[in-house]
Design a protein around this motif. Structure first.
Motif, PDB file in Angstrom:
ATOM      1  N   LEU A  95      16.309  80.983  81.343  1.00  0.00           N
ATOM      2  CA  LEU A  95      15.345  80.114  81.886  1.00  0.00           C
ATOM      3  C   LEU A  95      15.868  78.676  81.894  1.00  0.00           C
ATOM      4  O   LEU A  95      15.618  78.088  82.528  1.00  0.00           O
TER       5      LEU A  95
ATOM      6  N   TRP B  86      19.011  77.811  83.544  1.00  0.00           N
ATOM      7  CA  TRP B  86      18.501  77.693  85.114  1.00  0.00           C
ATOM      8  C   TRP B  86      18.182  76.521  85.546  1.00  0.00           C
ATOM      9  O   TRP B  86      18.427  75.759  86.564  1.00  0.00           O
ATOM     10  N   TRP B  87      16.908  76.071  84.949  1.00  0.00           N
ATOM     11  CA  TRP B  87      15.950  75.090  85.340  1.00  0.00           C
ATOM     12  C   TRP B  87      16.803  73.590  84.997  1.00  0.00           C
ATOM     13  O   TRP B  87      16.514  72.596  85.630  1.00  0.00           O
TER      14      TRP B  87
ATOM     15  N   PRO C 144      18.256  72.885  89.041  1.00  0.00           N
ATOM     16  CA  PRO C 144      16.802  72.600  88.994  1.00  0.00           C
ATOM     17  C   PRO C 144      16.187  73.153  90.352  1.00  0.00           C
ATOM     18  O   PRO C 144      14.998  73.644  90.408  1.00  0.00           O
TER      19      PRO C 144
ATOM     20  N   SER D  56      16.904  74.931  92.683  1.00  0.00           N
ATOM     21  CA  SER D  56      17.074  76.470  92.924  1.00  0.00           C
ATOM     22  C   SER D  56      16.131  77.171  92.095  1.00  0.00           C
ATOM     23  O   SER D  56      15.420  78.059  92.264  1.00  0.00           O
ATOM     24  N   PHE D  57      15.952  76.574  90.754  1.00  0.00           N
ATOM     25  CA  PHE D  57      14.937  77.401  89.841  1.00  0.00           C
ATOM     26  C   PHE D  57      13.393  76.902  90.506  1.00  0.00           C
ATOM     27  O   PHE D  57      12.725  78.112  90.432  1.00  0.00           O
TER      28      PHE D  57
ATOM     29  N   MET E 153      11.003  80.008  91.681  1.00  0.00           N
ATOM     30  CA  MET E 153       9.456  79.906  91.107  1.00  0.00           C
ATOM     31  C   MET E 153       8.376  80.154  92.148  1.00  0.00           C
ATOM     32  O   MET E 153       7.381  80.728  92.341  1.00  0.00           O
TER      33      MET E 153
END
Length: 333
Positions: free
Chosen positions: A67, A70-71, A75, A77-78, A82
């Protein structure tokens, strides 16, 4: 290899690690749930507690790693994922919280009724968590997560690819757990329990393999980009997974429990890696490429430095923990 792809590879290594270590952890819930009554299932539930007790919290390190990577590295796409997939993400998170709480509280239950309740919560949440995480993977792989975050919050994860993804996740977790529990029971001298687990793991393995191959038909229609990748560059990994899975079943049939653990890890690791290779170069399939979704170069470099430091600082203690829990000395203790 570009910085963005290097970070994506490091991120996906975490996905594979969580699928293997966290998956084997979650899969114990299936055997706990089907162990039987308080008396008949006591030996198996004790084995489950003994096997995952030292490592169940450590396994979530990989989820946190994924996580954060990813973020931080990708960022936008994260945020999009979400927004669209908030429901399965929340349900998976609820399962993780309930599972951990129930696993801890069961040991200190004041009555048999409370212990049964906590046990049911632990086992049930151990199944729903990988299912919902699998639906998230299916939603991304089938191109249902747009970059603007406006994907439908129901159909994005209630579709053939996502449902099969959830079922495959539950099955592979249970298969991994069964192989490891069988080896643990055999090493500890519980021959009857090891034999029972061996038979059940064989059944789980056959059923999971059937589901994986059955999923290829709807995936071809529902997720064509993923299907093309599976039939192309990822095909050797899928074949390797099938061979390793078959080898695991043969080893279990011959009661060779220790080597069966290696082939089971190879089978699950190969199929998860196959998903990643089939999806490349997309981060969100049919929506954004890895190179286009990446953050600033300085951020990506910082992430790779942190990954290198973590490999030096975190991996040795984790490896020692797993070695210790799998040693005969720990079993006797």
């Amino acid at each position: 290899m570009s910085l963005a792809v290097a970070v994506a590879v490091a991120l996906f290594v975490g996905v594979i690690a969580y699928a293997l270590f966290g998956g084997a952890d979650f899969g114990t819930g299936f055997y706990d749930l089907t162990a039987g009554g308080s008396r008949s299932g006591a030996e198996l539930r004790t084995l489950v507690d003994h096997s995952i007790g030292p490592v169940w919290e450590a396994n979530h390190v990989w989820l946190i790693y994924v996580l954060v990577m990813w973020w931080t590295g990708f960022p936008e796409s994260f945020a999009a994922a979400m927004d669209t997939l908030i429901l399965p993400m929340l349900l998976a998170l609820l399962g993780i919280v309930l599972r951990g709480a129930a696993f801890a509280f069961r040991k200190f239950a004041a009555t048999l009724g409370q212990a049964r309740l906590y046990g049911a919560v632990f086992a049930g949440s151990s199944l729903i968590t990988p299912f919902f995480l699998g639906t998230v993977a299916g939603a991304i792989a089938s191109g249902r997560v747009p970059m603007d975050g406006t994907g439908d919050r129901w159909s994005s994860w209630l579709n053939p690819t996502s449902v099969f993804g959830g079922l495959i996740a539950v099955g592979t977790c249970a298969f991994l757990a069964g192989v490891f529990l069988t080896a643990d029971a055999s090493r500890a001298g519980h021959s009857d329990l090891a034999e029972s687990l061996r038979r059940r793991t064989l059944g789980v393995g056959v059923c999971t393999g059937a589901v994986v191959f059955a999923a290829l038909v709807p995936i071809t229609r529902d997720a064509p980009t993923l299907a093309d990748g599976l039939e192309g560059r990822a095909a050797p990994l899928i074949v390797a997974s099938a061979v390793a899975g078959a080898a695991t079943l043969v080893l279990l049939l011959r009661r060779l429990h220790r080597p069966a653990r290696v082939t089971a890890v190879l089978a699950v690791g190969s199929v998860v890696a196959g998903w990643g290779v089939a999806q490349y170069p997309w981060l969100l399939v049919d929506e954004v490429l890895i190179v286009d979704a990446a953050g600033a170069d300085a951020t990506l470099v910082g992430l790779l430095v942190v990954v290198g430091l973590a490999a030096l600082v975190v991996l040795p203690p984790l490896a020692y923990l797993f070695w210790l829990t799998q040693s005969q000395e720990w079993t006797e203790h």
